[in-house]
Motif scaffolding. Structure first.
Motif, PDB file in Angstrom:
ATOM      1  N   ASP A  43       0.832  -1.111  -0.115  1.00  0.00           N
ATOM      2  CA  ASP A  43      -0.098  -0.035   0.312  1.00  0.00           C
ATOM      3  C   ASP A  43       1.134   1.281  -0.189  1.00  0.00           C
ATOM      4  OD1 ASP A  43      -2.599  -1.911   0.765  1.00  0.00           O
ATOM      5  OD2 ASP A  43      -2.625  -1.096   2.358  1.00  0.00           O
ATOM      6  N   ALA A  44       1.661   1.498   0.933  1.00  0.00           N
ATOM      7  CA  ALA A  44       2.775   2.547   1.372  1.00  0.00           C
ATOM      8  C   ALA A  44       3.351   2.425  -0.098  1.00  0.00           C
ATOM      9  CB  ALA A  44       3.595   2.625   2.064  1.00  0.00           C
ATOM     10  N   LEU A  45       4.277   1.198  -0.823  1.00  0.00           N
ATOM     11  CA  LEU A  45       4.427   1.392  -2.784  1.00  0.00           C
ATOM     12  C   LEU A  45       3.440   2.392  -3.878  1.00  0.00           C
ATOM     13  CD1 LEU A  45       7.178   0.972  -4.555  1.00  0.00           C
ATOM     14  CD2 LEU A  45       5.559  -1.158  -4.582  1.00  0.00           C
ATOM     15  N   ILE A  46       2.840   1.761  -3.403  1.00  0.00           N
ATOM     16  CA  ILE A  46       1.038   2.403  -4.148  1.00  0.00           C
ATOM     17  C   ILE A  46       1.611   3.784  -4.090  1.00  0.00           C
ATOM     18  CG2 ILE A  46      -1.370   2.667  -5.287  1.00  0.00           C
ATOM     19  CD1 ILE A  46      -1.538  -0.485  -4.810  1.00  0.00           C
ATOM     20  N   ARG A  97       0.024  11.256   4.838  1.00  0.00           N
ATOM     21  CA  ARG A  97      -0.400  10.329   4.642  1.00  0.00           C
ATOM     22  C   ARG A  97       0.483   9.249   5.449  1.00  0.00           C
ATOM     23  NH1 ARG A  97      -0.344  11.794  -1.805  1.00  0.00           N
ATOM     24  NH2 ARG A  97      -2.672  11.784  -1.919  1.00  0.00           N
ATOM     25  N   GLU A  98       2.075   9.773   5.093  1.00  0.00           N
ATOM     26  CA  GLU A  98       3.117   9.036   6.347  1.00  0.00           C
ATOM     27  C   GLU A  98       2.777   9.640   7.316  1.00  0.00           C
ATOM     28  OE1 GLU A  98       5.585   7.649   5.474  1.00  0.00           O
ATOM     29  OE2 GLU A  98       5.830   8.323   3.104  1.00  0.00           O
ATOM     30  N   ARG A  99       2.039  10.709   8.312  1.00  0.00           N
ATOM     31  CA  ARG A  99       1.885  10.651   9.292  1.00  0.00           C
ATOM     32  C   ARG A  99       0.702   9.825   9.720  1.00  0.00           C
ATOM     33  NH1 ARG A  99       3.283  16.333   8.376  1.00  0.00           N
ATOM     34  NH2 ARG A  99       0.348  16.999   7.971  1.00  0.00           N
ATOM     35  N   GLU A 100      -0.452   9.753   8.760  1.00  0.00           N
ATOM     36  CA  GLU A 100      -1.216   8.733   8.806  1.00  0.00           C
ATOM     37  C   GLU A 100      -1.222   6.977   8.858  1.00  0.00           C
ATOM     38  OE1 GLU A 100      -5.383   7.477   9.057  1.00  0.00           O
ATOM     39  OE2 GLU A 100      -4.068   9.404   9.473  1.00  0.00           O
ATOM     40  N   GLU A 137      -1.665   4.209  11.793  1.00  0.00           N
ATOM     41  CA  GLU A 137      -2.429   3.247  11.401  1.00  0.00           C
ATOM     42  C   GLU A 137      -1.370   2.237  12.003  1.00  0.00           C
ATOM     43  OE1 GLU A 137      -5.313   2.409  10.609  1.00  0.00           O
ATOM     44  OE2 GLU A 137      -5.825   4.192  10.550  1.00  0.00           O
ATOM     45  N   LYS A 138       0.099   2.632  12.324  1.00  0.00           N
ATOM     46  CA  LYS A 138       0.617   1.323  12.946  1.00  0.00           C
ATOM     47  C   LYS A 138       0.878   1.219  14.191  1.00  0.00           C
ATOM     48  CE  LYS A 138       4.255   1.133   8.973  1.00  0.00           C
ATOM     49  NZ  LYS A 138       5.581   2.292   8.642  1.00  0.00           N
ATOM     50  N   GLU A 139       0.320   2.508  15.177  1.00  0.00           N
ATOM     51  CA  GLU A 139       0.116   2.771  16.172  1.00  0.00           C
ATOM     52  C   GLU A 139      -1.256   1.793  16.900  1.00  0.00           C
ATOM     53  OE1 GLU A 139       2.913   2.995  17.875  1.00  0.00           O
ATOM     54  OE2 GLU A 139       4.127   3.484  17.209  1.00  0.00           O
ATOM     55  N   LYS A 140      -1.650   1.973  16.273  1.00  0.00           N
ATOM     56  CA  LYS A 140      -3.201   1.638  16.610  1.00  0.00           C
ATOM     57  C   LYS A 140      -2.666   0.269  16.213  1.00  0.00           C
ATOM     58  CE  LYS A 140      -5.790   5.158  15.140  1.00  0.00           C
ATOM     59  NZ  LYS A 140      -7.159   5.802  14.194  1.00  0.00           N
TER      60      LYS A 140
END
Length: 385
Positions: A92-95, A152-155, A159-162
């Motif tokens: 997803d990050a790559l896209i 987007r990076e912050r989001e 999400e990773k923390e959640k």
């Protein structure tokens, strides 16, 4: 003349920041791609380890400590799921990075095309401030794209923390309830069936020819029909009844018992049918109780038949041979074993054949057929989706 030349060079100087951002994003995309490939390779290694452990358990189940080996398999499965989730996040990050890079390139190309169009006109007809405005517009678009990328990076970080917090909560829940080791999902099926045997998947249309790709006649009863445990909660006689989900969950099956079961689909676009099977092993106790059920495919030797890990909510008991069963009202909807197969389908009761005592059925998709199907009473059970 010198004024026009300075204005013409202006967009190149102002677009340097945008081009630098493009180079940075492209470098990051290449790094993300390498990381994603490493993650996919790791997931493949994990899958091979899962299959190897499952094969080891199947071949040595009479000589090993099943509890320890099942726990190892569970650990491999959980690690595989986490690895798959991580690979999805990387993809997803790559896209997203590629999408942002494409937007920056398009903004720069549009700016250069507009600048080229402007330079073709006479300097006396076009004021010098137009090219500077074009450069400023391109710079603003580049800054806007960079700000969106940072957001987007912050989001993604949030999400990773959640996700980490959810993992910690699940770990704490498992520590409090050891029985959750086998709670894979609501249906109780394991993420991967035993690799021995044929693949299960796809759906059968209601009006399809049931003689194609079907198993042969189910195995006869015998010593498998042993009484159940005293603690079990029997369904209505013959498996016909509107039992609730809670009542089904309390039913305890035993090794060697004939059942109807529904395997979990291998993908989200596949579906599976209710199948004839036999309980091979009972795992755990109480809420954590799970079962290994073997597909009753008479065309394969017993050691090559597919085994599935499932729960009571995905199983229906089949009455033992010789048990007296009640009749069924005409028009009742049931699940029934299709003749010369090991698959159960939705059908409507049309009556009882006086000569054989078998149930006369019209299967779904065969409403226009004149000939009805006759099925043994013990293989006609409650209807469930």
């Amino acid at each position: 003349m010198s004024s026009r030349n300075r204005n013409a060079r202006g967009p190149n100087r102002n677009s340097g920041s945008t081009q630098g951002e493009e180079a940075h994003l492209w470098s990051q995309i290449k790094d993300d791609l390498r990381t994603m490939i490493d993650g996919v390779n790791t997931s493949n290694d994990s899958l091979r380890s899962i299959i190897a452990q499952d094969n080891y358990i199947a071949k040595n189940k009479d000589t090993i400590d099943m509890g320890d080996e099942e726990q190892k398999l569970d650990g491999l499965l959980r690690a595989g799921v986490k690895g798959a989730d991580l690979s999805k996040q990387q993809i997803d990050a790559l896209i997203e990075h590629v999408t942002v890079l494409r937007a920056l390139v398009k903004a720069r190309e549009d700016s250069e095309a507009q600048a080229a169009s402007s330079s073709s006109l006479s300097g006396r007809e076009r004021p010098g401030g137009l090219l500077a405005a074009t450069a400023r517009s391109a710079s603003v678009r580049g800054a806007s794209a960079r700000e969106k990328e940072r957001e987007r990076e912050r989001e993604r970080e949030r999400e990773k923390e959640k996700e980490k917090e959810r993992d910690r909560d699940r770990d704490r829940d498992r520590d409090r309830d050891p029985g959750s080791v086998y709670e894979f999902d609501g249906s109780g099926d394991s993420p991967v069936p035993s690799p021995v045997g044929r693949k299960v998947g796809g759906s059968a249309g209601a009006g399809s020819d049931r003689s194609v790709n079907r198993d042969s006649v189910p195995p006869r009863g015998g010593d498998r029909d042993t009484p159940g445990k005293a603690e079990s909660v029997p369904p209505e006689l013959g498996g016909i009844g509107a039992a609730t989900a809670a009542q089904r969950a309390k039913i305890v099956f035993f090794k060697g018992q004939d059942v109807v079961f529904k395997p979990k689909p291998t993908t989200t676009i596949d579906s599976t049918e209710w199948m004839l099977g036999r309980v091979q092993q009972v795992l755990g106790e109480g809420k954590s109780r799970r079962y290994k059920v073997q597909d009753a495919d008479p065309d394969l030797p017993p050691d090559q038949r597919v085994e599935y890990r499932t729960s009571a909510s995905s199983m229906i008991p089949i009455p033992a041979t010789g048990v007296e069963l009640p009749g069924l009202d005409k028009g009742r909807t049931v699940l029934a074993l299709y003749p010369d197969s090991t698959t159960f389908y939705k059908a409507e009761v049309m009556g009882t054949d006086a000569a054989t005592g078998k149930i006369s059925l019209r299967f779904e998709g065969e409403e226009n057929n004149v000939t009805l199907q006759l099925v043994d009473r013990r293989f006609v059970v409650e209807y469930r989706n």
